[in-house]
Design a protein around this motif. Sequence first.
Motif, PDB file in Angstrom:
ATOM      1  N   SER B 220     -16.501  44.717 -73.226  1.00 16.35           N
ATOM      2  CA  SER B 220     -16.666  43.855 -74.146  1.00 16.35           C
ATOM      3  C   SER B 220     -17.933  44.120 -74.978  1.00 16.35           C
ATOM      4  O   SER B 220     -18.709  45.273 -74.954  1.00 16.35           O
ATOM      5  CB  SER B 220     -17.092  42.454 -73.357  1.00 16.35           C
ATOM      6  N   ALA B 221     -18.190  43.378 -76.226  1.00 14.35           N
ATOM      7  CA  ALA B 221     -19.014  43.531 -77.074  1.00 14.35           C
ATOM      8  C   ALA B 221     -20.321  43.543 -76.435  1.00 14.35           C
ATOM      9  O   ALA B 221     -20.732  42.883 -75.543  1.00 14.35           O
ATOM     10  CB  ALA B 221     -19.018  42.378 -78.070  1.00 14.35           C
ATOM     11  N   GLY B 222     -21.381  44.567 -76.892  1.00 11.96           N
ATOM     12  CA  GLY B 222     -22.519  44.755 -76.301  1.00 11.96           C
ATOM     13  C   GLY B 222     -22.730  45.331 -74.882  1.00 11.96           C
ATOM     14  O   GLY B 222     -23.646  45.340 -74.301  1.00 11.96           O
ATOM     15  N   GLN B 223     -21.689  45.854 -74.670  1.00 13.59           N
ATOM     16  CA  GLN B 223     -21.690  46.648 -73.236  1.00 13.59           C
ATOM     17  C   GLN B 223     -21.558  48.111 -73.318  1.00 13.59           C
ATOM     18  O   GLN B 223     -20.823  48.725 -72.453  1.00 13.59           O
ATOM     19  CB  GLN B 223     -20.550  45.988 -72.316  1.00 13.59           C
ATOM     20  N   ASP B 224     -22.254  48.607 -74.232  1.00 14.92           N
ATOM     21  CA  ASP B 224     -22.373  50.120 -74.268  1.00 14.92           C
ATOM     22  C   ASP B 224     -22.954  50.706 -72.961  1.00 14.92           C
ATOM     23  O   ASP B 224     -23.773  50.176 -72.558  1.00 14.92           O
ATOM     24  CB  ASP B 224     -22.956  50.492 -75.592  1.00 14.92           C
ATOM     25  N   THR B 225     -22.305  51.979 -72.612  1.00 17.78           N
ATOM     26  CA  THR B 225     -22.922  52.924 -71.837  1.00 17.78           C
ATOM     27  C   THR B 225     -23.464  54.071 -72.683  1.00 17.78           C
ATOM     28  O   THR B 225     -23.352  53.917 -73.700  1.00 17.78           O
ATOM     29  CB  THR B 225     -21.862  53.349 -70.710  1.00 17.78           C
ATOM     30  N   LEU B 226     -24.161  54.876 -71.818  1.00 17.31           N
ATOM     31  CA  LEU B 226     -24.844  55.981 -72.860  1.00 17.31           C
ATOM     32  C   LEU B 226     -23.799  56.837 -73.487  1.00 17.31           C
ATOM     33  O   LEU B 226     -23.846  56.898 -74.502  1.00 17.31           O
ATOM     34  CB  LEU B 226     -25.550  56.874 -71.928  1.00 17.31           C
ATOM     35  N   PRO B 227     -22.770  57.155 -72.742  1.00 14.89           N
ATOM     36  CA  PRO B 227     -21.790  57.967 -73.701  1.00 14.89           C
ATOM     37  C   PRO B 227     -21.060  57.131 -74.890  1.00 14.89           C
ATOM     38  O   PRO B 227     -20.842  57.708 -76.026  1.00 14.89           O
ATOM     39  CB  PRO B 227     -20.414  58.308 -72.855  1.00 14.89           C
ATOM     40  N   THR B 228     -20.542  55.795 -74.673  1.00 11.28           N
ATOM     41  CA  THR B 228     -20.040  54.980 -75.827  1.00 11.28           C
ATOM     42  C   THR B 228     -21.213  54.697 -76.673  1.00 11.28           C
ATOM     43  O   THR B 228     -20.789  54.811 -78.001  1.00 11.28           O
ATOM     44  CB  THR B 228     -19.576  53.878 -75.018  1.00 11.28           C
ATOM     45  N   TYR B 229     -22.364  54.651 -76.470  1.00  7.12           N
ATOM     46  CA  TYR B 229     -23.489  54.392 -77.295  1.00  7.12           C
ATOM     47  C   TYR B 229     -23.748  55.807 -78.402  1.00  7.12           C
ATOM     48  O   TYR B 229     -23.869  55.562 -79.631  1.00  7.12           O
ATOM     49  CB  TYR B 229     -24.732  54.155 -76.654  1.00  7.12           C
ATOM     50  N   MET B 230     -23.420  56.935 -77.427  1.00  4.11           N
ATOM     51  CA  MET B 230     -23.621  58.064 -78.345  1.00  4.11           C
ATOM     52  C   MET B 230     -22.299  58.235 -79.272  1.00  4.11           C
ATOM     53  O   MET B 230     -22.491  58.761 -80.419  1.00  4.11           O
ATOM     54  CB  MET B 230     -23.727  59.372 -77.349  1.00  4.11           C
ATOM     55  N   LEU B 231     -21.264  58.036 -78.815  1.00  7.14           N
ATOM     56  CA  LEU B 231     -20.028  58.015 -79.614  1.00  7.14           C
ATOM     57  C   LEU B 231     -20.400  57.170 -80.856  1.00  7.14           C
ATOM     58  O   LEU B 231     -19.869  57.482 -81.924  1.00  7.14           O
ATOM     59  CB  LEU B 231     -18.701  57.606 -78.954  1.00  7.14           C
ATOM     60  N   GLY B 232     -20.836  55.830 -80.661  1.00  7.32           N
ATOM     61  CA  GLY B 232     -21.052  54.975 -81.550  1.00  7.32           C
ATOM     62  C   GLY B 232     -22.014  55.454 -82.583  1.00  7.32           C
ATOM     63  O   GLY B 232     -22.061  55.374 -83.685  1.00  7.32           O
ATOM     64  N   GLN B 233     -22.935  56.363 -82.317  1.00  7.71           N
ATOM     65  CA  GLN B 233     -23.809  56.881 -83.217  1.00  7.71           C
ATOM     66  C   GLN B 233     -23.428  57.853 -84.134  1.00  7.71           C
ATOM     67  O   GLN B 233     -24.083  58.044 -85.266  1.00  7.71           O
ATOM     68  CB  GLN B 233     -25.041  57.541 -82.293  1.00  7.71           C
ATOM     69  N   LEU B 234     -22.182  58.571 -83.886  1.00  7.50           N
ATOM     70  CA  LEU B 234     -21.348  59.525 -84.823  1.00  7.50           C
ATOM     71  C   LEU B 234     -21.318  58.725 -86.218  1.00  7.50           C
ATOM     72  O   LEU B 234     -20.974  59.565 -87.129  1.00  7.50           O
ATOM     73  CB  LEU B 234     -20.232  59.931 -84.120  1.00  7.50           C
ATOM     74  N   ARG B 235     -21.161  57.538 -86.397  1.00 13.37           N
ATOM     75  CA  ARG B 235     -20.874  57.048 -87.571  1.00 13.37           C
ATOM     76  C   ARG B 235     -22.024  57.220 -88.609  1.00 13.37           C
ATOM     77  O   ARG B 235     -21.541  57.350 -89.665  1.00 13.37           O
ATOM     78  CB  ARG B 235     -20.467  55.390 -87.320  1.00 13.37           C
ATOM     79  N   ARG B 236     -23.076  57.114 -87.896  1.00 14.64           N
ATOM     80  CA  ARG B 236     -24.343  57.529 -88.850  1.00 14.64           C
ATOM     81  C   ARG B 236     -24.566  58.995 -88.785  1.00 14.64           C
ATOM     82  O   ARG B 236     -23.706  59.695 -87.882  1.00 14.64           O
ATOM     83  CB  ARG B 236     -25.455  56.767 -88.421  1.00 14.64           C
ATOM     84  N   ALA B 237     -25.596  59.419 -89.485  1.00 17.77           N
ATOM     85  CA  ALA B 237     -25.859  60.954 -89.099  1.00 17.77           C
ATOM     86  C   ALA B 237     -26.285  61.277 -87.838  1.00 17.77           C
ATOM     87  O   ALA B 237     -26.883  60.435 -87.302  1.00 17.77           O
ATOM     88  CB  ALA B 237     -26.997  61.403 -90.405  1.00 17.77           C
ATOM     89  N   LEU B 238     -26.133  62.411 -87.427  1.00 22.13           N
ATOM     90  CA  LEU B 238     -26.514  62.873 -86.036  1.00 22.13           C
ATOM     91  C   LEU B 238     -27.980  63.064 -85.852  1.00 22.13           C
ATOM     92  O   LEU B 238     -28.470  63.732 -87.009  1.00 22.13           O
ATOM     93  CB  LEU B 238     -25.705  64.276 -85.500  1.00 22.13           C
TER      94      LEU B 238
END
Lengths: 300, 268
Positions: B220-238
Amino acid sequence: MSALGKGRSKGSNGWLLSMPALLLLLVAASGPLLIVVTYSFLEKGDYSGVRWIFSGDAWFRVLFQKDIFDGTVSLADANLSIIWRSVKLSLSTTVIAFVLGLPTAWFIATRPPKYRAFWLFLITIPFWTNLLIRTFAIMEVIRNQGLLNTFLIHYGLISEPIQILYTDTAVLIGMAYVYLPLMVLPLFAAIDRFDFRLIEAGYDLYASRLQILRRVILPIIRPGIVAGCILVFIPSLGAYVTPRVLGGGKNMMIGNFIELQFGQGQNWPLGAALSTVLLVVVLGSLLIYTRVSSREDPHG
Amino acid sequence: MGKHKSFDVTKLPGFTFLALLSFVLLYAPIVTLVFYSFNGGNSVNQWGGFSFKWYAIAAQNEAVQGAAMRSFVIAIWASVIATTVATMAALGTTRRGKFKGQTFIYIVINQPLMVPEIVTAVALLIFFSSIKIATGYTGLGYLIIAHSAFCVPFAYLPIKARLEGMDTAMETAAADLYASPWQTFRYVTLPLLMPGVVAGAMLAFIISLDDVIITEFVKSAGQDTLPTYMLGQLRRALTPEVNAISTALLAVSVLVLTLFFLATRKRG
């Protein structure tokens, strides 16, 4: 071994003990698959979701599209090109993994026993390393300012960085990279069991290297080859993370296309139909594999 | 080369080269990633000297802290649940002789290994989203159940392997000495089975910790785990921060794996 338990218990105990695992998996794995199949036969909802009216529309739209103005029917080029790209990239991934994986497995299997565990451990580490991390790692190498381009420019082989990232090539490199251990492990298992005296025998009978490879080695390790190819091809076909990260949204594969239908596309029935297609293809190839391997491999 | 020279299987032409190339190709990207996580510079492109800067930044990032916490909570629950049900199922399928429906049990238990993860993810998205609407509950429970389910085969396989390799003489002896089935299990079977159970739990833990796709679809919203957080970071610059998180996660996996190998090597 199993006969020992027979005297003191009934088969129903097996069911009873397996029940918690079965319930968990039926609720959170197998059961929901039936919902996916059901959804593929429903009508698309206005916003997202579905309306509970039977419709074959999603299945029709997997392959065809209807012009909204004159109603003419044509092949759905966009869907077909994504399906074709997925199949093409998965097959190429399997071939690359095989070309690198066979020598690697051979190399490990022919090391002296005390070093074999070490080399095998080296293969297992990337195998258990997070797929996303490995995808990020390969991105470090192939991006414009990455290791590969820096290296090539430094040695004057190219003057401008080659754009690899966000192309099909990037997806292919990435998938071959992340799935290579899946090819090596079953090949190693097959070669490890192989009796190398057979090669000696073939050689004594004046067979050439090529003949030995074709007539002795390949037929015997075939179950390992088939297993390795299946193990690489199946996850490649359903890949989601690697094409998303390295393909950059444009170079989609079926997995990403399915997600699109549940997200932005908001066509759940179409997404469900595509998921069902993927499921059927994967389970079909597994079925063929078990038929072939149980017939050919006496070791089972 | 003379025809009768004995054939050295360890030296097929080109094989050693390709094999060593494979190892280099497998490790070069990972080493690069780890190396750049110690970059003191502000961008992934420029090397700014050795530093733990990005580890400190990641550790102080509240989103990362939350994701790390969630990852561990889910992985611990998932490995405990998966290992418990897998142990029971392994006992049920290896110690009771052949019975009708055993193949069905095998297929269901191993199903997460066969079905493409994206399909399971989509299925769970549909299923859990209607439960979310019906019950209003949006906690971590869905992720824990989903993770437990796909971890079951990873826990089941080493436990089953251990059980099949175990001599049943001790259990039979205990039963002959009038130990109840529970006593036999508690004082004989379980201690002997423990290395398998620990190995299964460790694999389940890593598999849960590393999962991206199912988590991405079920959370659900706001329930990132480390891997999904990292995947989300991809939208910005690495940033090197993602490298630092990757390296930390990698270190945990390698540590658990090494323990796994040590646990399975000492076969009793």
